[in-house]
Structures are given as C-alpha cells and as structure tokens.
Write a protein that holds these residues in place. Structure first.
Motif, mmCIF file in Angstrom:
data_model
loop_
_atom_site.group_PDB
_atom_site.id
_atom_site.type_symbol
_atom_site.label_atom_id
_atom_site.label_comp_id
_atom_site.label_asym_id
_atom_site.label_seq_id
_atom_site.Cartn_x
_atom_site.Cartn_y
_atom_site.Cartn_z
ATOM 1 N N SER A 1 -1.333 1.619 -0.207
ATOM 2 C CA SER A 1 -0.573 1.306 0.859
ATOM 3 C C SER A 1 0.160 2.532 1.534
ATOM 4 O O SER A 1 0.901 3.382 1.155
ATOM 5 C CB SER A 1 0.597 0.496 0.466
ATOM 6 N N THR B 1 4.017 2.511 2.696
ATOM 7 C CA THR B 1 5.389 2.960 1.954
ATOM 8 C C THR B 1 5.818 4.299 2.293
ATOM 9 O O THR B 1 6.972 4.596 2.010
ATOM 10 C CB THR B 1 4.968 3.036 0.415
ATOM 11 N N ASN C 1 -5.096 0.291 5.532
ATOM 12 C CA ASN C 1 -4.692 1.923 4.627
ATOM 13 C C ASN C 1 -5.289 3.002 5.299
ATOM 14 O O ASN C 1 -5.613 3.856 4.488
ATOM 15 C CB ASN C 1 -4.731 1.689 3.310
ATOM 16 N N ASN D 1 -2.182 -0.294 9.093
ATOM 17 C CA ASN D 1 -1.775 -0.197 7.722
ATOM 18 C C ASN D 1 -2.538 -1.396 6.962
ATOM 19 O O ASN D 1 -2.510 -1.195 5.683
ATOM 20 C CB ASN D 1 -0.082 -0.706 7.994
#
Length: 123
Positions: A27, A30, A77, A74
């Motif tokens: 991810s 983060t 990713n 997101n």
C-alpha cells in the motif's frame, strides 16, 4: 519492505509525451509521499515531482512545472508521471520513490526506490 517497479520509459521525439508508471508491492497510502526523481549521465539525482498521501498536494521542480503531472491511484498502489512537451534535457533515468517523513524534494528522506526507467528525448 515495499518494492517499486517503474515502467513506461522509452525513446520519444522532442515535443512528445510519455507516461511513467510506478507499481508498488504494498500500500502506497501508508507513505507520507511518493516522488519521482531523475538522474542524467554525469549529473546528480534531482527531484522532479512529489505527491502527498492523499494526492491533493503536488509539487514540481521548476524545470518541469507546467509540463509534467504526478498522480496516484491508491487503490491500485500505483503512481504516475505524465510528461508532456518533452525536451532533450529531460533525458535521464527516472526513479520512483516512497517517503515516510520529510520534505518532498529531499531525496535522502525517501526510504524505498525503484530500479529506474530510461527516458530518452531525441530526434
């Protein structure tokens, strides 16, 4: 440990466009920021563009402002760098990087780096 893999580089004529992609193994949400850097032969690595965690904050070097656009998905990713109006001086290896903390343009604060993708602008 996150792996970043860039793609989309190649040979393009001056004035042309390319879109680079950076796929992460984990991810990217983060990370505080995702960035693009480049290094031309015989030159130091330089900051190109950076994106905040949400994608709402975008930062560019003066040399690419108005021509390049950073974006991120997101959910996938993946981070992108749309490059338009390319010039010979944009020729370099382009690297994607992920940062936990620090200023967007500060390369040493980025923890994870991809292997790079070559962009050559030439007629």
């Amino acid at each position: 440990q996150v792996q970043l893999v860039e793609s989309g580089g190649g040979l393009v004529q001056p004035g042309g466009s390319l879109r680079l992609s950076c796929a992460a193994s984990g991810s990217i949400f983060t990370f505080n920021a995702m960035g693009w850097f480049r290094q031309a032969p015989g030159k130091e690595r330089e900051f190109v563009a950076g994106s905040s965690r949400s994608g709402s904050g975008k930062y560019y070097s003066d040399s690419v402002k108005g021509r390049f656009t950073i974006s991120r998905d997101n959910a996938k990713n993946t981070v992108y760098l749309q490059m338009n109006s390319l010039k010979a001086e944009d020729t370099a290896v382009y690297y994607c990087a992920a940062q936990n903390t620090g200023y967007y343009s500060d390369g040493p604060t980025y923890k994870y780096w991809g292997q790079g993708t070559q962009v050559t602008v030439s007629s």
